[in-house]
Design a protein around this motif. Structure first.
Motif, PDB file in Angstrom:
ATOM      1  N   LEU A 133       0.825  -1.210   0.000  1.00 16.07           N
ATOM      2  CA  LEU A 133       0.000   0.000   0.000  1.00 16.07           C
ATOM      3  C   LEU A 133       0.861   1.263   0.000  1.00 16.07           C
ATOM      4  CD1 LEU A 133      -2.896   1.171   0.456  1.00 16.07           C
ATOM      5  CD2 LEU A 133      -2.427   1.019   2.908  1.00 16.07           C
ATOM      6  N   ILE A 136       1.958   3.057  -3.379  1.00 18.79           N
ATOM      7  CA  ILE A 136       1.040   3.621  -4.379  1.00 18.79           C
ATOM      8  C   ILE A 136       1.340   5.107  -4.588  1.00 18.79           C
ATOM      9  CG2 ILE A 136      -1.390   4.154  -4.887  1.00 18.79           C
ATOM     10  CD1 ILE A 136      -2.132   1.563  -3.471  1.00 18.79           C
ATOM     11  N   GLY A 187      -2.904 -10.492  -3.696  1.00 18.40           N
ATOM     12  CA  GLY A 187      -2.721  -9.054  -3.462  1.00 18.40           C
ATOM     13  C   GLY A 187      -1.556  -8.515  -4.283  1.00 18.40           C
ATOM     14  N   TYR A 190      -1.181  -3.246  -7.288  1.00 20.37           N
ATOM     15  CA  TYR A 190      -2.445  -2.496  -7.159  1.00 20.37           C
ATOM     16  C   TYR A 190      -2.895  -1.838  -8.467  1.00 20.37           C
ATOM     17  CZ  TYR A 190      -2.308  -2.710  -2.013  1.00 20.37           C
ATOM     18  OH  TYR A 190      -2.315  -3.121  -0.701  1.00 20.37           O
ATOM     19  N   SER A 191      -1.987  -1.024  -9.051  1.00 19.12           N
ATOM     20  CA  SER A 191      -2.400  -0.225 -10.216  1.00 19.12           C
ATOM     21  C   SER A 191      -2.736  -1.115 -11.405  1.00 19.12           C
ATOM     22  CB  SER A 191      -1.283   0.732 -10.632  1.00 19.12           C
ATOM     23  OG  SER A 191      -0.972   1.578  -9.577  1.00 19.12           O
ATOM     24  N   ALA A 194      -5.994  -3.068 -10.768  1.00 21.44           N
ATOM     25  CA  ALA A 194      -7.189  -2.215 -10.785  1.00 21.44           C
ATOM     26  C   ALA A 194      -7.446  -1.688 -12.194  1.00 21.44           C
ATOM     27  CB  ALA A 194      -7.013  -1.059  -9.805  1.00 21.44           C
TER      28      ALA A 194
END
Ligand SMILES: NC(=O)c1ccc[n+]([C@@H]2O[C@H](COP(=O)([O-])OP(=O)(O)OC[C@H]3O[C@@H](n4cnc5c(N)ncnc54)[C@H](OP(=O)(O)O)[C@@H]3O)[C@@H](O)[C@H]2O)c1
Length: 279
Positions: A133, A136, A187, A190-191, A194
């Motif tokens: 996290l 990001i 997990g 992220y980018s 998504a």
């Protein structure tokens, strides 16, 4: 800009040839798709008695895409190179004009452009998939989304005027299983995750709208499997060899999915083996 346009193809008569646009054609799976379409068009078109196939290969820098240029010299009557930077939202209007000057309709559009990591340049820092996290950064999210999330739906907008209501058409865009929310067990990234998820929703939504006006059209979101390309190279050391596919194999498998899937599958998410992937 249109590079090395074969003289006889402009404009292409729909009775004389089927035209396929491949985006992200400079290397990786996109390049292998162009090769496969030129050498074995029946993988997409089915019967060996198909019309000639003309491939329009779009990439950011055709002048630097040496392998693609060599392919163009081998197939001067079947392959034209177009410039398209998927991160430039303003480039899509030009693409529409170029396509319209070449052909009234497209048989298929395959978008293979994707971005997971990039080295640093003079103008921007390196892009790396986030492991936590805390990593990001908005600029990195935007870079990933511009290519992986909204470029495919801007491409859809750009090609809409070239989709026939009377003939079969397929729009396929490469997503990734990591874009599946239901399948997310590890997990990270992220980018990229998504952005691929957003692409899936954009194209699913478009498939519903398109079916109302173009009942013979099919919109597919595809997972290629882990494929030995520049994109996967930094992460593939621990992938067992039988699960790391060659780009040539993946190109053939994905074209076979396009051939097998029709409007009843529009809006679906499928992998290289033609199996559904959960959203
Ligand atoms: N390889 C895998 O294991 C794997 C797994 C799941 C999903 N995928 C997806 O499959 C697709 C193809 O991946 P690949 O493995 O072939 O990757 P790759 O070898 O890294 O090729 C990526 C392609 O995307 C193009 N591209 C990147 N940014 C662009 C931009 N702004 N405008 C136009 N083109 C751009 C690149 O063009 P340049 O040459 O100009 O950089 C290159 O042709 C991607 O969508 C990827 O997310 C791959």
């Amino acid at each position: 800009m249109i590079h090395r346009l074969p003289e006889f193809v402009s404009p292409i008569s729909p009775d004389a040839a089927d035209v396929v646009l491949v985006v992200g054609a400079s290397r990786g799976i996109g390049y292998a798709m162009v090769e496969a379409l030129l050498s074995k068009p029946e993988v997409l078109l089915g019967s060996p008695n198909h019309k000639p196939l003309i491939v329009l290969a779009a990439c950011r820098h055709p002048q630097r895409a040496e392998a693609l240029q060599a392919l163009q010299r081998q197939h001067p009557q079947q392959l034209a190179l177009l410039t398209l930077d998927m991160a430039n939202a303003e480039a899509f209007a030009t693409l529409t004009q170029q396509l319209k000057s070449l052909t009234p309709t497209l048989r298929a559009v395959v978008n293979t452009a994707g971005l997971l990591h990039e080295p640093a340049t003079d103008s921007q820092p390196a892009l790396r998939p986030e492991k936590a996290l805390s990593q990001i950064r908005v600029d990195a999210v935007m870079r990933s989304f511009s290519v992986n999330a909204w470029a495919p739906i801007l491409l859809a907008q750009a090609v809409l005027p070239l989709i026939s209501r009377q003939h079969a058409f397929c729009f396929a865009s490469l997503s990734a299983r990591v874009g599946s929310i239901g399948d997310n067990q590890l997990g990270g990234w992220y980018s990229y995750r998504a952005a691929k998820t957003a692409q899936n929703q954009f194209l699913k939504t478009w498939s519903i709208e398109l079916a109302r006006t173009h009942p013979l059209a099919t919109v597919l979101v595809l997972h290629p499997g882990t494929t030995d390309t520049d994109l996967s190279k930094p992460f593939s050391a621990h992938v067992v060899p039988e699960k790391l596919f060659t780009k040539e194999r993946v190109a053939q498998d994905l074209l076979a999915v396009l051939r097998a899937r029709g409007p009843e599958s529009s809006g679906g998410f499928f992998d290289w083996a033609n199996e559904s992937v959960p959203w």
